[in-house]
Design an enzyme around this catalytic site. Structure first.
Site, mmCIF file in Angstrom:
data_model
loop_
_atom_site.group_PDB
_atom_site.id
_atom_site.type_symbol
_atom_site.label_atom_id
_atom_site.label_comp_id
_atom_site.label_asym_id
_atom_site.label_seq_id
_atom_site.Cartn_x
_atom_site.Cartn_y
_atom_site.Cartn_z
ATOM 1 N N THR A 143 -6.597 3.625 5.193
ATOM 2 C CA THR A 143 -5.899 4.177 6.358
ATOM 3 C C THR A 143 -5.357 3.270 7.311
ATOM 4 O O THR A 143 -5.902 2.224 7.752
ATOM 5 C CB THR A 143 -7.246 4.894 7.322
ATOM 6 O OG1 THR A 143 -7.589 5.965 6.316
ATOM 7 C CG2 THR A 143 -6.408 5.652 8.331
ATOM 8 N N GLU A 144 -4.029 3.572 7.722
ATOM 9 C CA GLU A 144 -3.090 2.762 8.441
ATOM 10 C C GLU A 144 -3.095 1.182 7.951
ATOM 11 O O GLU A 144 -3.113 0.395 8.868
ATOM 12 C CB GLU A 144 -3.530 2.592 9.900
ATOM 13 C CG GLU A 144 -3.763 4.199 10.511
ATOM 14 C CD GLU A 144 -2.535 4.802 10.803
ATOM 15 O OE1 GLU A 144 -1.456 3.994 10.594
ATOM 16 O OE2 GLU A 144 -2.664 6.101 10.886
ATOM 17 N N LEU A 145 -3.547 0.967 6.677
ATOM 18 C CA LEU A 145 -3.469 -0.379 6.103
ATOM 19 C C LEU A 145 -4.433 -1.199 6.583
ATOM 20 O O LEU A 145 -4.215 -2.660 6.750
ATOM 21 C CB LEU A 145 -1.876 -1.151 6.114
ATOM 22 C CG LEU A 145 -0.760 -0.403 5.435
ATOM 23 C CD1 LEU A 145 0.378 -1.405 5.376
ATOM 24 C CD2 LEU A 145 -1.358 0.182 4.092
#
Length: 395
Positions: A143-145
């Site tokens: 998630t979100e890198l």
């Protein structure tokens, strides 16, 4: 030869109804609003972008290749509110030129708060992508890198994936180019593909900015930048961005679709090519160590996780939601578990962010609330109602 690796994130959160302490009932999610937003984005962005990508794949006889990561949240909404978009994704999957990536089903921060829930969400997502697209993803994007060495070690130990996508943040690279395959430290057996955020952001954020010195950005100019980096700065250019870049964040009248329509020809004309993340791992060897003890992400100027847990409200909400995990799962009630998982979606905590200046403007753009405090109060009201559905001895 330089290889362009396009990756598009596709996500829509399960937005909450306005829920006060006087409300009751377990209908927490604003289906009308979620449908309205999804249909709007599908019209402006998803459908024209997916059709264009399909045309480019066929025009270039499969030389143009892309990858996607669709969250379980957006797939659930597409099934209900825009099935035609899901059909376009399926058509792209059938070309053999598209790779689908894995992530947490509910776009959650679970790796930071519950490794067990994290693993369960990843497995749910793998099953979903296999069911819909007939692919078993081998590349993971959190998630979100959100990434650090611990994540690399955990993912490697699952033996589910060959590689992880992460942010090519300068504070870890220390002057090195992100345009290579990297390894985590300590011989962790997994490869890393790093986002080239400067070139990605030229498309995603600066494309329509007429005060930007490089405006207007043409396909030929951008292809030239990629070609010049070949061998000097690396062999890959990882362009990672939201699919809403096309038609939503950069409107159609900015010329963004025309830019994308011309880009493959411009890249190929200079002797460069396109590869998916998995193909990059097939072609290129790792060249260095990416040692990130601290947690990084692709969000905001800090590239850290303060967008989701940077203030007391966010910390309180996160502690409360993950503190209920054991009691929620003990019920065995699919509806309670699903509602709880939807509440772990990272967007709910993003809306509580109190950052200001440039980053704050971005947060405000995406938030359905008048203020971060409204977001926090609404979330906690919903959470309080969820608790009433749990056995009294488990709350």
């Amino acid at each position: 030869m330089a290889s362009v690796c396009f990756y598009f994130q596709v996500h829509q959160p399960p937005r909450l109804k306005r829920y006060s302490i006087f409300d009751s009932g377990d209908q927490y999610f604003d289906d009308a609003r979620n449908r309205e937003i999804l249909r709007k984005v599908a019209h402006r962005s998803y459908m024209p972008t997916l059709k264009l990508l399909g045309e480019l794949i066929h025009k270039h006889d499969g030389q143009f290749r892309v990858s996607f990561s669709l969250t379980g949240c957006v797939i659930d909404q597409l099934r209900r509110f825009a099935p035609e978009v899901l059909e376009e994704f399926k058509k792209l999957a059938e070309t053999g030129c598209v790779e689908f990536l894995a992530e947490t089903y509910h776009h959650s921060l679970s790796f930071l708060y519950s490794k067990q829930e994290f693993l369960e969400q990843v497995e749910l997502h793998l099953e979903l992508i296999d069911e819909i697209f007939g692919q078993r993803p081998t590349i993971f994007r959190n998630t979100e890198l959100i990434y650090n060495n611990e994540l690399a070690s955990f993912i490697a130990d699952t033996h589910l994936f060959r590689g992880i996508i992460a942010e090519g943040t300068e504070k870890i690279l220390n002057g090195r180019s992100p345009n290579h395959i990297f390894d985590p430290p300590d011989e962790i057996d997994i490869a890393l593909l790093l986002k080239n955020y400067r070139l990605s952001d030229d498309i995603a954020y600066r494309f329509s900015n007429q005060s930007w010195p490089q405006w207007p950005l043409t396909a030929e100019k951008f292809a030239g930048w990629i070609n010049k980096m070949n061998d000097v700065e690396g062999r890959m250019c990882n362009l990672f961005m939201d699919i809403e870049t096309f038609g939503e964040h950069q409107w159609e009248n900015s010329g963004i679709f025309d830019f994308m329509r011309k880009l493959p020809s411009a890249v190929i004309a200079l002797g460069d090519d396109f590869k998916t993340p998995g193909e990059c791992l097939d072609w290129y060897d790792s060249s260095d160590i990416f040692d990130s003890e601290e947690i990084i992400s692709w969000a905001d100027s800090e590239r850290d996780i303060t967008a989701w847990n940077g203030n007391a409200m966010q910390g309180s909400a996160l502690a409360e939601i993950y503190g209920l995990e054991k009691a929620v799962k003990k019920t065995g009630d699919p509806s309670i578990i699903e509602d709880w998982r939807k509440l772990t979606c990272s967007d709910h905590f993003y809306y509580m962010c109190t950052k200001y200046f440039d980053d704050g403007a971005v947060h405000k753009y995406f938030s359905p609330y008048d203020s971060p405090y409204d977001g926090y109060i609404n979330f906690m009201n919903v959470l309080d109602n969820l608790k009433t559905r749990l056995p009294s001895d488990e709350k």
